[in-house]
Design a protein around this motif. Structure first.
Motif, mmCIF file in Angstrom:
data_model
loop_
_atom_site.group_PDB
_atom_site.id
_atom_site.type_symbol
_atom_site.label_atom_id
_atom_site.label_comp_id
_atom_site.label_asym_id
_atom_site.label_seq_id
_atom_site.Cartn_x
_atom_site.Cartn_y
_atom_site.Cartn_z
ATOM 1 N N PHE A 72 -11.985 -38.420 -51.255
ATOM 2 C CA PHE A 72 -12.056 -38.483 -49.799
ATOM 3 C C PHE A 72 -13.093 -37.498 -49.256
ATOM 4 N N PHE A 73 -12.977 -36.230 -49.665
ATOM 5 C CA PHE A 73 -13.865 -35.204 -49.126
ATOM 6 C C PHE A 73 -15.259 -35.248 -49.755
ATOM 7 N N SER A 74 -15.338 -35.511 -51.054
ATOM 8 C CA SER A 74 -16.649 -35.498 -51.713
ATOM 9 C C SER A 74 -17.540 -36.633 -51.210
ATOM 10 N N THR A 75 -16.961 -37.796 -50.908
ATOM 11 C CA THR A 75 -17.776 -38.893 -50.374
ATOM 12 C C THR A 75 -18.285 -38.578 -48.967
ATOM 13 N N ILE A 86 -21.132 -36.404 -34.067
ATOM 14 C CA ILE A 86 -19.821 -37.002 -33.795
ATOM 15 C C ILE A 86 -18.911 -36.958 -35.019
ATOM 16 N N CYS A 87 -19.459 -37.284 -36.181
ATOM 17 C CA CYS A 87 -18.622 -37.434 -37.367
ATOM 18 C C CYS A 87 -18.421 -36.141 -38.139
ATOM 19 N N PHE A 88 -19.481 -35.350 -38.313
ATOM 20 C CA PHE A 88 -19.395 -34.206 -39.214
ATOM 21 C C PHE A 88 -19.204 -32.867 -38.515
ATOM 22 N N MET A 89 -19.692 -32.723 -37.295
ATOM 23 C CA MET A 89 -19.615 -31.428 -36.622
ATOM 24 C C MET A 89 -18.189 -30.955 -36.353
ATOM 25 N N PRO A 90 -17.278 -31.792 -35.810
ATOM 26 C CA PRO A 90 -15.923 -31.297 -35.523
ATOM 27 C C PRO A 90 -15.214 -30.748 -36.757
ATOM 28 N N PHE A 91 -15.316 -31.444 -37.890
ATOM 29 C CA PHE A 91 -14.641 -30.985 -39.103
ATOM 30 C C PHE A 91 -15.240 -29.677 -39.604
ATOM 31 N N SER A 92 -16.561 -29.520 -39.454
ATOM 32 C CA SER A 92 -17.197 -28.269 -39.855
ATOM 33 C C SER A 92 -16.780 -27.116 -38.956
ATOM 34 N N ILE A 93 -16.563 -27.405 -37.679
ATOM 35 C CA ILE A 93 -16.116 -26.354 -36.757
ATOM 36 C C ILE A 93 -14.740 -25.831 -37.161
ATOM 37 N N ARG A 139 -7.249 -29.947 -37.663
ATOM 38 C CA ARG A 139 -8.074 -30.491 -38.743
ATOM 39 C C ARG A 139 -7.906 -32.000 -38.890
ATOM 40 N N LYS A 140 -6.677 -32.499 -38.752
ATOM 41 C CA LYS A 140 -6.448 -33.945 -38.914
ATOM 42 C C LYS A 140 -7.195 -34.749 -37.861
ATOM 43 N N TYR A 141 -7.240 -34.227 -36.637
ATOM 44 C CA TYR A 141 -7.971 -34.930 -35.580
ATOM 45 C C TYR A 141 -9.476 -34.905 -35.869
ATOM 46 N N ALA A 142 -9.980 -33.752 -36.326
ATOM 47 C CA ALA A 142 -11.408 -33.644 -36.639
ATOM 48 C C ALA A 142 -11.780 -34.531 -37.820
ATOM 49 N N LEU A 143 -10.848 -34.677 -38.764
ATOM 50 C CA LEU A 143 -11.118 -35.501 -39.937
ATOM 51 C C LEU A 143 -11.235 -36.977 -39.568
#
Length: 327
Positions: free
Chosen positions: A88-91, A234-241, A256-260
Protein backbone atom coordinates in the motif's frame (compact mmCIF):
# COMPACT_ATOMS: atom_id res chain seq x y z
CA UNK A 1 -7.57 6.68 15.42
CA UNK A 2 -10.73 4.90 16.56
CA UNK A 3 -13.01 3.58 13.86
CA UNK A 4 -16.48 5.14 13.66
CA UNK A 5 -19.41 4.43 11.38
CA UNK A 6 -18.94 7.76 9.65
CA UNK A 7 -15.23 7.17 9.07
CA UNK A 8 -15.92 3.64 7.87
CA UNK A 9 -18.47 4.87 5.32
CA UNK A 10 -16.14 7.64 4.14
CA UNK A 11 -13.21 5.26 3.66
CA UNK A 12 -15.39 2.74 1.80
CA UNK A 13 -16.77 5.49 -0.45
CA UNK A 14 -13.34 6.86 -1.38
CA UNK A 15 -11.75 3.44 -1.81
CA UNK A 16 -14.73 2.20 -3.81
CA UNK A 17 -14.65 5.23 -6.09
CA UNK A 18 -10.90 4.80 -6.60
CA UNK A 19 -11.32 1.13 -7.45
CA UNK A 20 -14.25 1.62 -9.83
CA UNK A 21 -12.63 4.48 -11.75
CA UNK A 22 -8.98 3.55 -11.41
CA UNK A 23 -9.06 -0.15 -12.28
CA UNK A 24 -10.56 0.02 -15.81
CA UNK A 25 -8.66 3.20 -16.64
CA UNK A 26 -5.32 1.70 -15.57
CA UNK A 27 -6.02 -1.60 -17.34
CA UNK A 28 -6.65 0.36 -20.53
CA UNK A 29 -3.46 2.36 -19.97
CA UNK A 30 -1.50 -0.83 -19.26
CA UNK A 31 -2.67 -2.40 -22.52
CA UNK A 32 -1.70 0.71 -24.48
CA UNK A 33 1.75 1.18 -22.97
CA UNK A 34 2.54 -2.54 -23.03
CA UNK A 35 1.84 -2.61 -26.77
CA UNK A 36 4.01 0.47 -27.30
CA UNK A 37 6.91 -0.98 -25.30
CA UNK A 38 6.70 -4.21 -27.30
CA UNK A 39 6.74 -2.41 -30.64
CA UNK A 40 9.05 0.57 -30.24
CA UNK A 41 9.66 1.74 -26.71
CA UNK A 42 10.93 5.10 -25.49
CA UNK A 43 12.00 6.01 -21.95
CA UNK A 44 8.67 7.81 -21.51
CA UNK A 45 6.72 4.68 -22.47
CA UNK A 46 8.69 2.61 -19.96
CA UNK A 47 8.09 5.11 -17.16
CA UNK A 48 4.38 5.36 -17.92
CA UNK A 49 4.09 1.57 -18.03
CA UNK A 50 5.91 1.31 -14.68
CA UNK A 51 3.58 3.87 -13.13
CA UNK A 52 0.55 2.00 -14.47
CA UNK A 53 1.82 -1.29 -13.03
CA UNK A 54 2.39 0.41 -9.68
CA UNK A 55 -1.18 1.75 -9.66
CA UNK A 56 -2.62 -1.64 -10.63
CA UNK A 57 -0.74 -3.40 -7.81
CA UNK A 58 -2.05 -0.75 -5.42
CA UNK A 59 -5.62 -1.29 -6.63
CA UNK A 60 -5.37 -5.09 -6.31
CA UNK A 61 -4.41 -4.74 -2.62
CA UNK A 62 -6.97 -2.01 -1.91
CA UNK A 63 -9.80 -4.51 -1.09
CA UNK A 64 -7.85 -5.60 2.02
CA UNK A 65 -8.20 -2.07 3.36
CA UNK A 66 -11.86 -2.00 2.36
CA UNK A 67 -12.53 -5.15 4.40
CA UNK A 68 -10.85 -3.52 7.39
CA UNK A 69 -12.97 -0.38 6.97
CA UNK A 70 -16.19 -2.38 6.58
CA UNK A 71 -15.54 -4.38 9.79
CA UNK A 72 -13.95 -1.38 11.58
CA UNK A 73 -11.14 -3.70 12.72
CA UNK A 74 -8.59 -6.08 11.23
CA UNK A 75 -10.26 -9.48 10.79
CA UNK A 76 -8.12 -10.97 8.00
CA UNK A 77 -5.13 -13.30 8.68
CA UNK A 78 -2.54 -11.19 10.42
CA UNK A 79 0.30 -11.87 7.97
CA UNK A 80 -1.70 -9.90 5.39
CA UNK A 81 -1.52 -6.79 7.60
CA UNK A 82 2.19 -5.95 7.12
CA UNK A 83 2.13 -7.33 3.58
CA UNK A 84 -0.77 -5.12 2.50
CA UNK A 85 0.80 -2.18 4.36
CA UNK A 86 4.12 -2.68 2.58
CA UNK A 87 2.45 -2.78 -0.85
CA UNK A 88 0.00 0.00 0.00
CA UNK A 89 2.61 2.54 1.08
CA UNK A 90 5.45 1.54 -1.25
CA UNK A 91 3.26 1.90 -4.36
CA UNK A 92 2.18 5.37 -3.22
CA UNK A 93 5.77 6.48 -2.67
CA UNK A 94 6.92 4.76 -5.85
CA UNK A 95 4.40 6.88 -7.76
CA UNK A 96 6.05 10.10 -6.57
CA UNK A 97 9.41 8.93 -7.90
CA UNK A 98 7.97 7.86 -11.25
CA UNK A 99 6.02 11.11 -11.69
CA UNK A 100 9.24 12.98 -10.95
CA UNK A 101 11.18 10.91 -13.49
CA UNK A 102 8.50 11.67 -16.08
CA UNK A 103 8.85 15.40 -15.38
CA UNK A 104 12.64 15.20 -15.79
CA UNK A 105 12.22 13.27 -19.04
CA UNK A 106 9.90 15.96 -20.40
CA UNK A 107 12.13 18.81 -19.32
CA UNK A 108 15.22 17.31 -20.97
CA UNK A 109 13.23 16.58 -24.13
CA UNK A 110 11.96 20.16 -24.36
CA UNK A 111 15.10 21.99 -23.20
CA UNK A 112 17.57 19.85 -25.17
CA UNK A 113 15.47 18.20 -27.91
CA UNK A 114 18.30 17.14 -30.23
CA UNK A 115 21.07 16.32 -27.76
CA UNK A 116 18.80 14.37 -25.41
CA UNK A 117 17.07 12.44 -28.20
CA UNK A 118 20.45 11.07 -29.29
CA UNK A 119 21.33 9.88 -25.79
CA UNK A 120 18.08 8.65 -24.27
CA UNK A 121 17.69 4.87 -23.98
CA UNK A 122 14.72 2.81 -22.71
CA UNK A 123 17.16 0.67 -20.72
CA UNK A 124 17.95 3.63 -18.45
CA UNK A 125 14.24 4.05 -17.70
CA UNK A 126 13.99 0.35 -16.81
CA UNK A 127 16.96 0.64 -14.44
CA UNK A 128 15.47 3.76 -12.86
CA UNK A 129 12.11 2.03 -12.36
CA UNK A 130 13.76 -0.93 -10.63
CA UNK A 131 15.74 1.41 -8.37
CA UNK A 132 12.55 3.29 -7.46
CA UNK A 133 10.84 0.04 -6.47
CA UNK A 134 13.80 -1.09 -4.36
CA UNK A 135 14.14 2.26 -2.56
CA UNK A 136 10.41 2.64 -1.85
CA UNK A 137 10.00 -0.93 -0.58
CA UNK A 138 13.16 -0.69 1.51
CA UNK A 139 11.85 2.42 3.25
CA UNK A 140 8.37 0.96 3.72
CA UNK A 141 9.78 -2.21 5.30
CA UNK A 142 9.40 -0.18 8.50
CA UNK A 143 5.86 -1.62 8.50
CA UNK A 144 7.26 -5.09 9.20
CA UNK A 145 9.71 -3.74 11.77
CA UNK A 146 6.94 -2.00 13.70
CA UNK A 147 4.48 -4.89 13.53
CA UNK A 148 6.93 -7.54 14.73
CA UNK A 149 9.18 -5.51 17.03
CA UNK A 150 9.66 -7.34 20.34
CA UNK A 151 7.74 -10.26 18.88
CA UNK A 152 9.48 -12.73 21.19
CA UNK A 153 9.16 -10.54 24.29
CA UNK A 154 6.72 -12.32 26.66
CA UNK A 155 5.69 -8.98 28.20
CA UNK A 156 4.47 -7.64 24.85
CA UNK A 157 1.07 -8.58 23.45
CA UNK A 158 1.34 -10.90 20.47
CA UNK A 159 0.59 -8.64 17.46
CA UNK A 160 -1.32 -11.44 15.75
CA UNK A 161 -3.93 -11.33 18.53
CA UNK A 162 -4.71 -7.66 17.97
CA UNK A 163 -7.63 -6.44 15.91
CA UNK A 164 -5.77 -3.38 14.59
CA UNK A 165 -3.30 -3.07 11.74
CA UNK A 166 -0.43 -0.59 11.91
CA UNK A 167 -2.27 1.83 14.17
CA UNK A 168 -1.27 1.32 17.81
CA UNK A 169 2.35 2.12 18.68
CA UNK A 170 4.24 2.15 21.98
CA UNK A 171 6.52 5.03 22.97
CA UNK A 172 9.50 2.85 22.10
CA UNK A 173 8.12 2.20 18.63
CA UNK A 174 7.37 5.89 18.04
CA UNK A 175 11.01 6.77 18.75
CA UNK A 176 11.91 4.66 15.72
CA UNK A 177 8.89 5.34 13.54
CA UNK A 178 8.58 9.13 13.71
CA UNK A 179 12.09 9.95 12.37
CA UNK A 180 11.53 7.44 9.54
CA UNK A 181 8.24 9.14 8.65
CA UNK A 182 9.99 12.53 8.58
CA UNK A 183 12.56 11.09 6.18
CA UNK A 184 9.73 9.70 4.03
CA UNK A 185 8.16 13.15 3.77
CA UNK A 186 11.48 14.67 2.67
CA UNK A 187 12.67 11.91 0.31
CA UNK A 188 9.34 10.96 -1.25
CA UNK A 189 7.52 14.30 -1.28
CA UNK A 190 9.56 17.46 -0.72
CA UNK A 191 12.46 16.64 -3.05
CA UNK A 192 10.30 15.14 -5.86
CA UNK A 193 7.84 18.04 -5.63
CA UNK A 194 10.60 20.65 -5.95
CA UNK A 195 12.09 18.79 -8.93
CA UNK A 196 8.67 18.60 -10.62
CA UNK A 197 8.08 22.32 -10.05
CA UNK A 198 11.44 23.19 -11.59
CA UNK A 199 10.97 20.90 -14.61
CA UNK A 200 7.40 21.81 -15.47
CA UNK A 201 7.72 25.55 -14.88
CA UNK A 202 10.71 25.61 -17.21
CA UNK A 203 8.87 23.46 -19.75
CA UNK A 204 5.97 25.89 -19.82
CA UNK A 205 8.31 28.87 -20.17
CA UNK A 206 10.21 27.24 -23.04
CA UNK A 207 7.06 26.20 -24.90
CA UNK A 208 5.48 29.63 -24.48
CA UNK A 209 8.42 31.13 -26.39
CA UNK A 210 8.15 28.68 -29.31
CA UNK A 211 5.70 30.13 -31.81
CA UNK A 212 5.96 27.08 -34.10
CA UNK A 213 4.49 24.74 -31.50
CA UNK A 214 0.83 24.02 -32.21
CA UNK A 215 -1.52 25.59 -29.64
CA UNK A 216 -3.20 22.25 -28.92
CA UNK A 217 0.12 20.64 -28.06
CA UNK A 218 1.07 23.60 -25.88
CA UNK A 219 -2.19 23.32 -23.97
CA UNK A 220 -1.68 19.59 -23.48
CA UNK A 221 1.80 20.22 -22.10
CA UNK A 222 0.44 22.82 -19.70
CA UNK A 223 -2.38 20.46 -18.70
CA UNK A 224 0.16 17.71 -18.05
CA UNK A 225 2.28 19.99 -15.89
CA UNK A 226 -0.60 21.41 -13.86
CA UNK A 227 -2.17 17.97 -13.47
CA UNK A 228 1.00 16.45 -12.06
CA UNK A 229 1.58 19.33 -9.65
CA UNK A 230 -2.04 19.13 -8.49
CA UNK A 231 -1.60 15.41 -7.84
CA UNK A 232 1.35 16.21 -5.60
CA UNK A 233 -0.55 18.92 -3.74
CA UNK A 234 -3.88 17.09 -3.39
CA UNK A 235 -2.78 13.47 -3.08
CA UNK A 236 0.66 13.48 -1.47
CA UNK A 237 1.00 16.71 0.51
CA UNK A 238 -1.60 16.03 3.27
CA UNK A 239 -0.09 12.65 4.17
CA UNK A 240 3.41 14.15 4.23
CA UNK A 241 2.21 16.91 6.55
CA UNK A 242 1.06 14.27 9.04
CA UNK A 243 4.62 12.90 9.09
CA UNK A 244 6.07 16.33 9.90
CA UNK A 245 3.40 17.06 12.51
CA UNK A 246 3.90 13.68 14.16
CA UNK A 247 7.68 14.08 14.32
CA UNK A 248 7.65 17.49 15.99
CA UNK A 249 4.68 16.60 18.20
CA UNK A 250 6.04 13.21 19.24
CA UNK A 251 2.88 11.33 18.31
CA UNK A 252 1.09 9.66 15.41
CA UNK A 253 -1.29 12.25 13.95
CA UNK A 254 -4.97 11.45 14.50
CA UNK A 255 -6.01 12.58 11.02
CA UNK A 256 -3.64 10.23 9.17
CA UNK A 257 -6.55 8.11 7.86
CA UNK A 258 -8.19 11.16 6.31
CA UNK A 259 -4.90 12.27 4.73
CA UNK A 260 -4.31 8.76 3.41
CA UNK A 261 -7.62 8.95 1.53
CA UNK A 262 -6.29 11.70 -0.71
CA UNK A 263 -3.18 9.62 -1.45
CA UNK A 264 -5.48 6.80 -2.54
CA UNK A 265 -7.06 9.02 -5.20
CA UNK A 266 -3.73 9.13 -7.01
CA UNK A 267 -4.45 5.72 -8.55
CA UNK A 268 -7.49 7.04 -10.43
CA UNK A 269 -6.00 10.45 -11.29
CA UNK A 270 -2.85 9.10 -12.95
CA UNK A 271 -4.69 7.82 -16.07
CA UNK A 272 -5.94 11.34 -16.75
CA UNK A 273 -2.34 12.55 -16.63
CA UNK A 274 -1.47 9.72 -19.00
CA UNK A 275 -4.08 11.12 -21.40
CA UNK A 276 -2.03 14.30 -21.77
CA UNK A 277 1.19 12.27 -21.98
CA UNK A 278 0.55 9.78 -24.75
CA UNK A 279 -1.07 10.13 -28.15
CA UNK A 280 -1.40 6.33 -28.25
CA UNK A 281 -3.50 6.38 -25.10
CA UNK A 282 -5.66 9.17 -26.45
CA UNK A 283 -6.34 7.10 -29.55
CA UNK A 284 -7.17 4.06 -27.43
CA UNK A 285 -9.58 6.09 -25.32
CA UNK A 286 -11.26 7.42 -28.46
CA UNK A 287 -11.67 3.93 -29.90
CA UNK A 288 -13.11 2.58 -26.65
CA UNK A 289 -15.46 5.55 -26.38
CA UNK A 290 -16.55 5.10 -29.98
CA UNK A 291 -17.28 1.40 -29.48
CA UNK A 292 -19.12 2.13 -26.24
CA UNK A 293 -21.33 4.72 -27.92
CA UNK A 294 -22.03 2.36 -30.84
CA UNK A 295 -22.97 -0.39 -28.38
CA UNK A 296 -25.34 1.90 -26.44
CA UNK A 297 -27.07 3.33 -29.52
CA UNK A 298 -29.99 1.49 -31.16
CA UNK A 299 -28.98 -0.53 -34.27
CA UNK A 300 -30.84 1.87 -36.55
CA UNK A 301 -28.74 4.81 -35.35
CA UNK A 302 -25.30 3.19 -35.31
CA UNK A 303 -24.65 3.84 -38.99
CA UNK A 304 -25.40 7.53 -38.48
CA UNK A 305 -22.61 7.89 -35.95
CA UNK A 306 -20.17 10.16 -37.73
CA UNK A 307 -16.48 9.62 -37.41
CA UNK A 308 -15.53 13.31 -37.09
CA UNK A 309 -17.13 13.29 -33.63
CA UNK A 310 -14.10 11.34 -32.49
CA UNK A 311 -11.59 13.13 -34.73
CA UNK A 312 -10.96 9.87 -36.62
CA UNK A 313 -8.17 10.13 -39.12
CA UNK A 314 -7.37 13.67 -38.10
CA UNK A 315 -3.63 13.99 -37.90
CA UNK A 316 -2.00 16.55 -35.68
CA UNK A 317 0.25 19.18 -37.12
CA UNK A 318 3.91 18.29 -36.87
CA UNK A 319 6.39 20.59 -35.13
CA UNK A 320 10.11 20.78 -34.69
CA UNK A 321 9.81 19.39 -31.18
CA UNK A 322 8.84 15.73 -30.90
CA UNK A 323 5.33 15.00 -29.69
CA UNK A 324 6.84 12.55 -27.22
CA UNK A 325 8.48 15.49 -25.43
CA UNK A 326 5.61 17.93 -25.10
CA UNK A 327 2.35 16.04 -25.36
Amino acid sequence: MTWTVGLSNLVLAVYGFTLIIGLPANILAFYTFFQKVRQQSTPMDVLLLSLTISDLIFLFFLPFRMVEAANMKWTLPYFLCPLSGLIFFSTIYNSTFLLTAISVERYLGVAFPIKYKLKRKPRNAVIASVIFWVVSMAHCSIVYIMQYQNYFNPNITDPSTRNTCYEEFSDEQLKILLPVRLELSIVFFCIPFLICCFCYINCICILSRLSKVHAKKRYRAIGMALGTLLVFVICFMPFSITHVEGYFGGYSANWRKYALLTSTLNACLDPFIFYFSSSALRETFKKVLQELVRWLLPPCCRSALCCPLFNCGKSEERTQISDDNIR
